[in-house]
Design a protein around this motif. Sequence first.
Motif, PDB file in Angstrom:
ATOM      1  N   GLU A 241       0.828  -1.206   0.000  1.00 48.41           N
ATOM      2  CA  GLU A 241       0.000   0.000   0.000  1.00 48.41           C
ATOM      3  C   GLU A 241       0.866   1.261   0.000  1.00 48.41           C
ATOM      4  OE1 GLU A 241      -2.533  -0.293   3.364  1.00 48.41           O
ATOM      5  OE2 GLU A 241      -3.731  -1.956   2.569  1.00 48.41           O
ATOM      6  N   ASN A 242       1.949   1.235   0.776  1.00 53.51           N
ATOM      7  CA  ASN A 242       2.829   2.400   0.830  1.00 53.51           C
ATOM      8  C   ASN A 242       3.503   2.654  -0.519  1.00 53.51           C
ATOM      9  OD1 ASN A 242       2.216   2.826   3.512  1.00 53.51           O
ATOM     10  ND2 ASN A 242       4.034   1.781   4.291  1.00 53.51           N
ATOM     11  N   LYS A 243       3.887   1.574  -1.194  1.00 56.92           N
ATOM     12  CA  LYS A 243       4.505   1.727  -2.510  1.00 56.92           C
ATOM     13  C   LYS A 243       3.504   2.315  -3.501  1.00 56.92           C
ATOM     14  CE  LYS A 243       8.027  -1.917  -2.228  1.00 56.92           C
ATOM     15  NZ  LYS A 243       8.489  -3.217  -2.778  1.00 56.92           N
ATOM     16  N   GLU A 244       2.244   1.869  -3.451  1.00 65.59           N
ATOM     17  CA  GLU A 244       1.214   2.408  -4.346  1.00 65.59           C
ATOM     18  C   GLU A 244       0.940   3.872  -4.035  1.00 65.59           C
ATOM     19  OE1 GLU A 244      -2.122  -0.153  -3.907  1.00 65.59           O
ATOM     20  OE2 GLU A 244      -1.233  -1.812  -5.046  1.00 65.59           O
ATOM     21  N   SER A 245       0.901   4.199  -2.736  1.00 65.41           N
ATOM     22  CA  SER A 245       0.669   5.594  -2.345  1.00 65.41           C
ATOM     23  C   SER A 245       1.825   6.476  -2.793  1.00 65.41           C
ATOM     24  CB  SER A 245       0.487   5.688  -0.829  1.00 65.41           C
ATOM     25  OG  SER A 245      -0.649   4.966  -0.396  1.00 65.41           O
ATOM     26  N   THR A 246       3.048   5.961  -2.634  1.00 61.22           N
ATOM     27  CA  THR A 246       4.226   6.719  -3.054  1.00 61.22           C
ATOM     28  C   THR A 246       4.204   6.970  -4.565  1.00 61.22           C
ATOM     29  OG1 THR A 246       5.542   5.755  -1.266  1.00 61.22           O
ATOM     30  CG2 THR A 246       6.746   6.734  -3.104  1.00 61.22           C
ATOM     31  N   LYS A 247       3.804   5.947  -5.323  1.00 62.39           N
ATOM     32  CA  LYS A 247       3.724   6.091  -6.772  1.00 62.39           C
ATOM     33  C   LYS A 247       2.704   7.159  -7.167  1.00 62.39           C
ATOM     34  CE  LYS A 247       2.864   3.433 -10.991  1.00 62.39           C
ATOM     35  NZ  LYS A 247       2.519   2.086 -11.553  1.00 62.39           N
ATOM     36  N   LEU A 249       1.683   9.666  -5.293  1.00 62.41           N
ATOM     37  CA  LEU A 249       2.172  10.977  -4.866  1.00 62.41           C
ATOM     38  C   LEU A 249       3.221  11.515  -5.829  1.00 62.41           C
ATOM     39  CD1 LEU A 249       2.458  10.428  -1.000  1.00 62.41           C
ATOM     40  CD2 LEU A 249       0.819  11.889  -2.196  1.00 62.41           C
ATOM     41  N   ILE A 250       4.072  10.628  -6.343  1.00 61.78           N
ATOM     42  CA  ILE A 250       5.075  11.050  -7.320  1.00 61.78           C
ATOM     43  C   ILE A 250       4.400  11.546  -8.594  1.00 61.78           C
ATOM     44  CG2 ILE A 250       6.943  10.238  -8.813  1.00 61.78           C
ATOM     45  CD1 ILE A 250       7.811   8.377  -6.558  1.00 61.78           C
ATOM     46  N   GLU A 251       3.369  10.817  -9.037  1.00 59.10           N
ATOM     47  CA  GLU A 251       2.629  11.237 -10.234  1.00 59.10           C
ATOM     48  C   GLU A 251       1.927  12.565  -9.996  1.00 59.10           C
ATOM     49  OE1 GLU A 251       0.066   7.972 -10.986  1.00 59.10           O
ATOM     50  OE2 GLU A 251       1.633   6.703 -11.888  1.00 59.10           O
ATOM     51  N   LEU A 256       1.529  18.467 -10.756  1.00 61.79           N
ATOM     52  CA  LEU A 256       1.509  19.820 -10.193  1.00 61.79           C
ATOM     53  C   LEU A 256       2.705  20.632 -10.667  1.00 61.79           C
ATOM     54  CD1 LEU A 256       0.401  19.014  -6.533  1.00 61.79           C
ATOM     55  CD2 LEU A 256      -0.978  20.078  -8.334  1.00 61.79           C
ATOM     56  N   GLN A 257       3.865  19.978 -10.789  1.00 62.47           N
ATOM     57  CA  GLN A 257       5.052  20.682 -11.268  1.00 62.47           C
ATOM     58  C   GLN A 257       4.859  21.147 -12.704  1.00 62.47           C
ATOM     59  OE1 GLN A 257       7.854  21.406  -9.299  1.00 62.47           O
ATOM     60  NE2 GLN A 257       8.194  22.777 -11.043  1.00 62.47           N
ATOM     61  N   GLU A 258       4.210  20.300 -13.522  1.00 66.04           N
ATOM     62  CA  GLU A 258       3.938  20.700 -14.904  1.00 66.04           C
ATOM     63  C   GLU A 258       3.006  21.895 -14.950  1.00 66.04           C
ATOM     64  OE1 GLU A 258       2.400  17.171 -16.628  1.00 66.04           O
ATOM     65  OE2 GLU A 258       4.367  16.252 -16.977  1.00 66.04           O
TER      66      GLU A 258
END
Length: 271
Positions: A241-247, A249-251, A256-258
């Motif tokens: 679950e943490n890996k999916e959440s991290t993915k 959040l990165i996306e 947002l950066q774009e």
Amino acid sequence: MTAEGCVLAADVFSVCLTHALSTEREEIMGLLIGELDKRSVVHISALVILQRSDKTPDRCEISPEQLTDAAMYADSLQQKLKRPMRVLGWYHSHPHITVWPSHVDVRTQADYQMMDPCFVGVIFSVFNIDKQTQESQVQVTCFQSVTNLQGAHEYMRREVPFFVQKRSTFEPHNLQSLSSMPQVLLTEETLAYKSTIPTEKDEKNLVTQLYNASVYSASVCHVMDTMIGPLMSSLTNRLTENKESTKKLIEEKKRLQEQIDAINKANTDGS
């Protein structure tokens, strides 16, 4: 001064409850670490799982050495978290009995309050069957001891308002306590078994030795079946679950950066 309330972080509550459910034959125990606010409300954010030297179904004791070790652990957390931390309570389980503290619990609690008047006790009543629904239920209470007016050395329970603070993640120190629980239980079983091994001076009874060895093997298997397996599964699921959440959040960060880059570019072109 007495404690006006007790707030237990959700991850601490989860570890305490898991510890309480680890055995239905004997009581378990541990110490609670936290801080005290200006309203005399105890905020518990960490714990220490204690190793039992004498496993009995209705009694548990905390040695001075364990209190000292817990105090040192609280000091290390204070330095790490940069906020006041000290031992402010204890917890233990009541398997197959009511949640209310016994006269021994009340007396023990009174002794702890001599060290700190805001020291609290938390009891988890587990493995009780509701007579109406026939389902297992869990009850929790937080209490302190007060002097009984009928006798200077008699004590009675004072209930302390108890709350669980919602928390979506495990603090690293509480996750470490959770992962160390099987090792604590296995150490208890190993020490109990070693105490039955006869020395050279003792009379050796082969049948007794075989029985003790089989009990030890069954206890180890029980810990592996009820604790290590489910814990590994739970931690693996949490990691996924943490890996999916991290993915995600990165996306989201990339998106947002774009948008920020597009806004900055538009402002630059407009100027």
